[in-house]
Design a protein around this motif. Sequence first.
Motif, short mmCIF file in Angstrom:
data_model
loop_
_atom_site.label_atom_id
_atom_site.label_comp_id
_atom_site.label_asym_id
_atom_site.label_seq_id
_atom_site.Cartn_x
_atom_site.Cartn_y
_atom_site.Cartn_z
N ALA A 195 -11.53 14.10 4.12
CA ALA A 195 -12.90 14.60 4.24
C ALA A 195 -13.84 13.91 3.26
O ALA A 195 -14.99 13.59 3.60
N SER A 196 -13.38 13.68 2.04
CA SER A 196 -14.24 13.03 1.05
C SER A 196 -14.53 11.59 1.45
O SER A 196 -15.64 11.09 1.24
N SER A 197 -13.56 10.91 2.06
CA SER A 197 -13.79 9.55 2.54
C SER A 197 -14.79 9.53 3.68
O SER A 197 -15.65 8.64 3.76
N VAL A 198 -14.69 10.50 4.58
CA VAL A 198 -15.65 10.60 5.68
C VAL A 198 -17.07 10.69 5.13
O VAL A 198 -17.98 10.00 5.61
N LEU A 199 -17.26 11.50 4.10
CA LEU A 199 -18.58 11.68 3.51
C LEU A 199 -19.11 10.37 2.94
O LEU A 199 -20.28 10.01 3.12
N ALA A 200 -18.25 9.62 2.25
CA ALA A 200 -18.67 8.34 1.67
C ALA A 200 -19.00 7.32 2.76
O ALA A 200 -19.97 6.56 2.63
N GLY A 234 3.91 6.22 5.77
CA GLY A 234 3.60 5.34 6.90
C GLY A 234 2.37 5.71 7.69
O GLY A 234 2.02 5.04 8.66
N GLY A 235 1.69 6.78 7.29
CA GLY A 235 0.51 7.22 8.03
C GLY A 235 -0.68 6.31 7.84
O GLY A 235 -0.60 5.28 7.18
N ASN A 236 -1.81 6.71 8.39
CA ASN A 236 -2.98 5.83 8.38
C ASN A 236 -4.24 6.64 8.11
O ASN A 236 -4.87 7.17 9.01
N PHE A 237 -4.61 6.76 6.83
CA PHE A 237 -5.86 7.44 6.48
C PHE A 237 -7.06 6.70 7.06
O PHE A 237 -8.03 7.32 7.47
N ALA A 238 -6.98 5.38 7.07
CA ALA A 238 -8.12 4.57 7.52
C ALA A 238 -8.53 4.93 8.95
O ALA A 238 -9.70 5.19 9.23
N LYS A 239 -7.56 4.96 9.84
CA LYS A 239 -7.85 5.28 11.25
C LYS A 239 -8.29 6.73 11.39
O LYS A 239 -9.17 7.06 12.19
N ALA A 240 -7.67 7.61 10.61
CA ALA A 240 -8.01 9.04 10.67
C ALA A 240 -9.45 9.29 10.22
O ALA A 240 -10.17 10.09 10.82
N VAL A 241 -9.87 8.61 9.17
CA VAL A 241 -11.24 8.75 8.68
C VAL A 241 -12.23 8.14 9.68
O VAL A 241 -13.28 8.72 9.96
N ALA A 242 -11.88 6.98 10.22
CA ALA A 242 -12.74 6.33 11.20
C ALA A 242 -13.00 7.23 12.40
O ALA A 242 -14.12 7.26 12.94
N GLU A 243 -11.99 7.98 12.80
CA GLU A 243 -12.13 8.89 13.94
C GLU A 243 -13.20 9.95 13.69
O GLU A 243 -14.09 10.18 14.51
#
Length: 511
Positions: A195-200, A234-243
């Motif tokens: 959530a914090s990454s989404v905000l940034a 192995g997950g992907n924060f980058a793709k999750a935030v992009a979504e």
Amino acid sequence: MNSIIKGTGYALAHTPSMIIHNGSTAVTEKIVNPDSEFLKGVPSHLRSYQDVVDYWPNQVYIGNATPAQFREVEFPYFDKKMAGAERYGKFGEIMPEAEFLLLVQASDVFEVVMLEKGFVAAHKAELAADPVITEDIMARVHEGFELSEIEQFVNNDGAEGLYYGETLVGCVKRAHDIDVNLSAEVMHENLVNKASSVLAVLHSLKSTGVAKEDVEYVIDCSEEACGDVNQRGGGNFAKAVAEIAGLVNATGSDARGFCAGPAHALIEAASLVKAGAYKTVAVIGGGCVPKLGMNGKDHVKKDVPLLEDCIASFCILIAENDGVSPEINLEIIGRHTVGTGSAPQNVIGSLVADPLEKVGLKITDIDKFATEMQNPDITKPAGAGDVPEANYKMIAALAVKKGQIERTEIPAFIEKHGLVGFAPTQGHIPSGAPYIGFAREDILAGNIKKAMIVGKGSLFLGRMTNLFDGVSFVIQANTSADSKESGVSEEEVKGLIAKAMKEFAASLVTE
């Protein structure tokens, strides 16, 4: 041509309740020493939201005050208020806790976050009023649940409670019955990070005018890792935030390097753009829940407010050269290699002096160094000293050793080439990244020509190696105009080569 810094976004979310219920120091203390003086003193050392907004280092972080202005503020900073401080800055914002909890819920796609109905109703309009929160994000905010349902999960099913002050207002459920990688605690940490990454990200797009659909790749460099028992990182924060942020044309991946993570990721991003793989890449770093109140014992003992009360995040947009924006010079890359060793002099040498010498530059040719930008208000009471100042002293000492300055010039060097720390102590957050927004502005304004971003990391924390880690790179004024004036274009070079080959072939035929 070199890739450029298109723009940045920096955000803080004030989360004092998480210090008590989720920060590693307080949670551990509750287990080891539940009657400790530290735990008793925590409530009286928490800051109000207004205190957090008025705090000089926070205002610098979101761009409402410059590092130069901050240097004039007398230390310590916690007892000084910045006049006219505001929630929103040119780079981002300081979000209140209630709104952030709603954003955490909106970032959840597996329905593990539950918020109480009354809490949602009381704060939904506040989140909607945030200029970067879009209708599609608000559509993800659920109506909420009865408190009795939430209490059931917290008391009987291992859920992590979400608090607003001392009031239970929600929970994060575990995502698997027995997999510790999907426990409620881990899910909470990961969702806060997300959530914090989404905000940034949203603030970086707002400040630059870059369209969401133009971002083609995202690299997450935070300190968390998502996965399950079979692939725990192995997950992907980058793709999750992009979504959640609506970056519909983006793919992405995660890069991990402890505190050096952002520097590694930015070099990777600049390389991908320069190679032509992607036109615009977002490098993101979300906040770290366990580090909330990390130095709290010392703060309470010395009657200092609990200053580690905000989740910090950033987003840096790397794009194709526009002929104006500052560039990342990939010819000047510092590397702490396996053979470098861990002696401080060797570390600074490999990250600062060595890459500069390879291209004929001196340490003094760099106008500003951004190293570990930890706020000394936080680190000094904990006995860690002034971390940025310590780094600048080592860089200055190296300049003395190489005959570039006199020993008596060390204080002046630190003031001219250094920065006062203003970043929250969340590992990857301080490592050079907080200055990049200002570096871009300073270079565009002609105040400086070159800045070096230095990321250092402690790999021994993973118990896999005792090695140190670090990389560095230089941000410089755009050189594309110079190259056009003083040289020839790539097409012209190709034409000259083709002409030469034809002439050579003709000479062979003649002979």
